[in-house]
Design an enzyme around this catalytic site. Structure first.
Site, PDB file in Angstrom:
ATOM      1  N   ASP A 148      -7.691   2.021  12.235  1.00 44.12           N
ATOM      2  CA  ASP A 148      -6.651   2.986  12.258  1.00 44.12           C
ATOM      3  C   ASP A 148      -6.437   4.214  11.558  1.00 44.12           C
ATOM      4  OD1 ASP A 148      -5.115   0.989  13.701  1.00 44.12           O
ATOM      5  OD2 ASP A 148      -4.255   0.093  11.610  1.00 44.12           O
ATOM      6  N   SER A 190      -3.871  -9.691   6.515  1.00 46.41           N
ATOM      7  CA  SER A 190      -3.439  -8.478   6.957  1.00 46.41           C
ATOM      8  C   SER A 190      -2.856  -8.259   8.463  1.00 46.41           C
ATOM      9  CB  SER A 190      -4.344  -7.450   6.965  1.00 46.41           C
ATOM     10  OG  SER A 190      -3.985  -6.207   7.219  1.00 46.41           O
ATOM     11  N   ARG A 241      -0.840   3.844  17.109  1.00 50.55           N
ATOM     12  CA  ARG A 241      -1.067   4.687  16.237  1.00 50.55           C
ATOM     13  C   ARG A 241      -0.866   6.007  16.590  1.00 50.55           C
ATOM     14  NH1 ARG A 241       0.221   0.801  13.566  1.00 50.55           N
ATOM     15  NH2 ARG A 241      -1.216  -0.087  12.037  1.00 50.55           N
ATOM     16  N   ASP A 279       0.788  -1.209  -0.183  1.00 49.84           N
ATOM     17  CA  ASP A 279      -0.088   0.061  -0.123  1.00 49.84           C
ATOM     18  C   ASP A 279       0.781   1.153   0.067  1.00 49.84           C
ATOM     19  OD1 ASP A 279      -2.259  -1.520  -0.160  1.00 49.84           O
ATOM     20  OD2 ASP A 279      -2.737  -1.414   2.301  1.00 49.84           O
TER      21      ASP A 279
END
Length: 339
Positions: A129, A181, A100, A20
């Site tokens: 996220d 993932s 995060r 990504d």
């Protein structure tokens, strides 16, 4: 090009080097005509800086900035959560949730240092996220623009991203065969997608990262002693050590014994349910030990109130509200209980 896009000349991208974010570098340059600076945070997994920098530059970035945030992650995020015994929905130690806001904090700091107009992330439009990163950035600097390519671009599948990477000569290792993932840091790892989306299916062996499966764990018990000072683990089996060393040792111990595997269907921030599996051996060992210690040290009323506030604290962290006044106030209460 829109007026908003015209105003963006430099962007700081949260960069992992995966499919990504590698594709995002080129996409930003094409769509915004901007300079892209990649930022990578070391939060407890082995990173090959030279390889990452080469990949980022080949993708079109002007530079890569990497920061070792492990100590800050432990002292400012993991330890407050441990003192609270924080488990989302009573089970998940929130490794990703805790990481995060720290990444967002540094995205903002790097953007300020580099004179960037915007920050960018590779979070999807259906996950937690995106909320955690964007809410944290907004809390720290509302003037920064935020770009979320996976909510904007024309590519709808992973296969299309792989084709885009091939077309533009972007070096990626992604294939169409690995469906999972995965996110990993010091406090634990999360795995989703693929067969795990079927709640009736037992997690297959290839979805385990490091944890021993139950049938491979030793039959003989292993005993350890953990010493805490004001809620911070400071000694393992009588030997003084830094929290980062203890976490690494407890991770290895837990992995060997198959401790810390969590398989749950959880309620995401965006309102959908998601089946996830987690591996958090050090987190589960430390939280369990800390809770047991508190049964010896806290008075009944304080313990009851602390237990009632933990889910609220966990919800705030999971929902991305780390920098909220309430989260800070709850941390102050938990800190008081650790004396």
């Amino acid at each position: 090009m829109s007026k908003e896009k015209q105003g963006i000349k430099k962007v700081v991208l949260a960069y992992s080097g995966g499919l990504d974010t590698s594709v995002i570098v080129r996409w930003l340059i094409e769509k915004y005509g901007c300079e892209v600076i990649c930022f990578t945070a070391n939060m407890g997994i082995e990173l090959k800086e030279k390889e990452l920098r080469s990949k980022a530059l080949k993708s079109g970035a002007s530079k890569l900035i990497m920061k070792d945030l492990r100590d800050e992650f432990i002292s400012d995020f993991i330890m407050p959560a441990l003192k609270a015994n924080a488990l989302y929905e009573g089970r998940y130690p929130m490794a990703t949730s805790l990481g995060r806001p720290l990444i967002a904090k540094w995205l903002v700091q790097v953007a300020h240092a580099e004179g960037a107009d915007a920050v960018c992330h590779g979070c999807t439009g259906k996950g937690n996220d995106q909320v955690r990163v964007e809410v944290a950035v907004r809390a720290l600097d509302p003037s920064l623009k935020i770009i979320a390519p996976l909510r904007e671009w024309e590519m709808k599948t992973r296969d299309e991203e792989i084709e885009y990477a091939k077309k533009h000569g972007i070096p990626v290792k992604a294939t169409k065969d690995n469906p999972y993932s995965i996110d990993v840091n010091l406090w634990g790892s999360s795995t989703e997608c693929g067969i795990l989306e079927d709640p009736w299916a037992e997690p297959p062996v290839d979805s385990y990262l490091e944890l021993s499966t139950t049938d491979k764990a030793p039959d003989k018990a292993e005993y350890i002693t953990i010493s805490f000072e004001k809620g911070v683990p400071v000694r393992l089996n009588g030997k003084a050590m830094k929290p980062i060393t203890m976490i690494e040792k407890l991770k290895a111990l837990g992995c060997r014994h198959g401790i810390g595997k969590i398989d749950m269907v959880e309620n995401r921030v965006v309102g959908i349910k998601s089946r996830e599996t987690y591996e958090a051996p050090a987190a589960i060992i430390l939280i369990t030990a800390h809770k047991e210690l508190e049964t010896l040290t806290l008075d009944k009323d304080t313990m009851r109130v602390k237990e009632s506030l933990m889910p609220r604290f966990a919800d705030l962290v999971y929902n991305g509200l780390w920098f909220s006044p309430l989260r800070r106030a709850l941390e102050a209460f938990f800190e008081e209980t650790q004396k």
